[in-house]
Motif scaffolding. Sequence first.
Motif, PDB file in Angstrom:
ATOM      1  N   ALA A  45      -3.681  -5.457   7.853  1.00 32.70           N
ATOM      2  CA  ALA A  45      -5.112  -5.339   8.178  1.00 32.70           C
ATOM      3  C   ALA A  45      -5.484  -3.891   8.470  1.00 32.70           C
ATOM      4  CB  ALA A  45      -5.448  -6.232   9.362  1.00 32.70           C
ATOM      5  N   ALA A  46      -4.650  -3.177   9.223  1.00 35.11           N
ATOM      6  CA  ALA A  46      -4.927  -1.769   9.526  1.00 35.11           C
ATOM      7  C   ALA A  46      -4.891  -0.923   8.255  1.00 35.11           C
ATOM      8  CB  ALA A  46      -3.919  -1.242  10.551  1.00 35.11           C
ATOM      9  N   THR A  47      -3.977  -1.249   7.358  1.00 37.16           N
ATOM     10  CA  THR A  47      -3.892  -0.519   6.085  1.00 37.16           C
ATOM     11  C   THR A  47      -5.130  -0.801   5.241  1.00 37.16           C
ATOM     12  OG1 THR A  47      -1.480  -0.594   6.158  1.00 37.16           O
ATOM     13  CG2 THR A  47      -2.488  -0.157   4.014  1.00 37.16           C
ATOM     14  N   ALA A  48      -5.609  -2.026   5.251  1.00 36.49           N
ATOM     15  CA  ALA A  48      -6.836  -2.362   4.516  1.00 36.49           C
ATOM     16  C   ALA A  48      -8.003  -1.517   5.027  1.00 36.49           C
ATOM     17  CB  ALA A  48      -7.156  -3.853   4.645  1.00 36.49           C
ATOM     18  N   GLN A  49      -8.099  -1.347   6.324  1.00 36.98           N
ATOM     19  CA  GLN A  49      -9.183  -0.534   6.898  1.00 36.98           C
ATOM     20  C   GLN A  49      -9.061   0.925   6.464  1.00 36.98           C
ATOM     21  OE1 GLN A  49      -8.861  -1.337  11.115  1.00 36.98           O
ATOM     22  NE2 GLN A  49     -10.143  -3.160  10.957  1.00 36.98           N
ATOM     23  N   ARG A  50      -7.824   1.475   6.488  1.00 33.30           N
ATOM     24  CA  ARG A  50      -7.641   2.874   6.075  1.00 33.30           C
ATOM     25  C   ARG A  50      -7.945   3.058   4.592  1.00 33.30           C
ATOM     26  NH1 ARG A  50      -3.111   2.184   9.032  1.00 33.30           N
ATOM     27  NH2 ARG A  50      -1.741   2.425   7.225  1.00 33.30           N
ATOM     28  N   LEU A  51      -7.513   2.117   3.770  1.00 32.77           N
ATOM     29  CA  LEU A  51      -7.810   2.204   2.336  1.00 32.77           C
ATOM     30  C   LEU A  51      -9.312   2.119   2.090  1.00 32.77           C
ATOM     31  CD1 LEU A  51      -4.944  -0.005   0.865  1.00 32.77           C
ATOM     32  CD2 LEU A  51      -5.257   2.450   0.480  1.00 32.77           C
ATOM     33  N   ALA A  52      -9.983   1.210   2.767  1.00 33.91           N
ATOM     34  CA  ALA A  52     -11.434   1.065   2.596  1.00 33.91           C
ATOM     35  C   ALA A  52     -12.148   2.342   3.045  1.00 33.91           C
ATOM     36  CB  ALA A  52     -11.944  -0.139   3.380  1.00 33.91           C
ATOM     37  N   ALA A  53     -11.728   2.918   4.166  1.00 33.92           N
ATOM     38  CA  ALA A  53     -12.358   4.147   4.663  1.00 33.92           C
ATOM     39  C   ALA A  53     -12.176   5.303   3.691  1.00 33.92           C
ATOM     40  CB  ALA A  53     -11.790   4.515   6.032  1.00 33.92           C
ATOM     41  N   ALA A  54     -11.067   5.296   2.943  1.00 30.32           N
ATOM     42  CA  ALA A  54     -10.798   6.340   1.951  1.00 30.32           C
ATOM     43  C   ALA A  54     -11.366   5.977   0.586  1.00 30.32           C
ATOM     44  CB  ALA A  54      -9.290   6.580   1.843  1.00 30.32           C
TER      45      ALA A  54
ATOM     46  N   LEU B 147      -9.492   1.116  -1.597  1.00 31.33           N
ATOM     47  CA  LEU B 147      -9.157  -0.300  -1.676  1.00 31.33           C
ATOM     48  C   LEU B 147      -9.879  -0.895  -2.874  1.00 31.33           C
ATOM     49  CD1 LEU B 147      -7.741  -2.745  -0.331  1.00 31.33           C
ATOM     50  CD2 LEU B 147      -9.859  -3.101   0.966  1.00 31.33           C
ATOM     51  N   VAL B 148      -9.112  -1.412  -3.839  1.00 33.42           N
ATOM     52  CA  VAL B 148      -9.734  -1.939  -5.053  1.00 33.42           C
ATOM     53  C   VAL B 148      -9.635  -3.454  -5.165  1.00 33.42           C
ATOM     54  CG1 VAL B 148      -9.508   0.210  -6.335  1.00 33.42           C
ATOM     55  CG2 VAL B 148      -7.688  -1.496  -6.495  1.00 33.42           C
TER      56      VAL B 148
END
Length: 173
Positions: free
Chosen positions: A91-100, A103-104
């Motif tokens: 979940a934390a990785t999903a947030q970091r990917l989305a912020a960058a 996340l595809v």
Amino acid sequence: MGIHRLNHAVLYVSDLRRSIDFYRDVLGFRPVPMTPDGFRGAAFLQAPDSTNDHDLGLFEIGTTAGRSQAGRATVGLYHLAWELDTLDELAATAQRLAAADALVGTSDHGTTKSLYGRDPDGLEFEIVWIVPADQLDEDALAARKRIGRLDLDRERARYGGQTRGGVGISVPV
């Protein structure tokens, strides 16, 4: 030949500094000082908690290089998958990917819960949590035959956010 895991991947990138920054800042990789003396345009990185010498090699080919067309216009590698220990980490990785804006996609494959990301050169990767063998049930096993929508909150309620995922194919210890 008994292959038992992927040791590292090497990627061609257009801008080495940009790629190092992405993998470090978004996914937590750290540079490893092992580039040969006098060799420019390469970097080696290690994933957090990895026991590998390095997990990722980056080789710069220049900013005029085009984005990857693998799977769209050329053959080539679609993605590599990196495994995380817990659903909270996923979940934390999903947030970091989305912020960058990297996340595809996300998917529930029954026994695996996956995020899909894209680096600055358009190279895709997967971040995955694997259901532990002692928590596999008929529903999870049957769901391997479809690709469902990932609901991380539901999965954390079901398995626990801090439950360590299976390693590899999740075999009971």
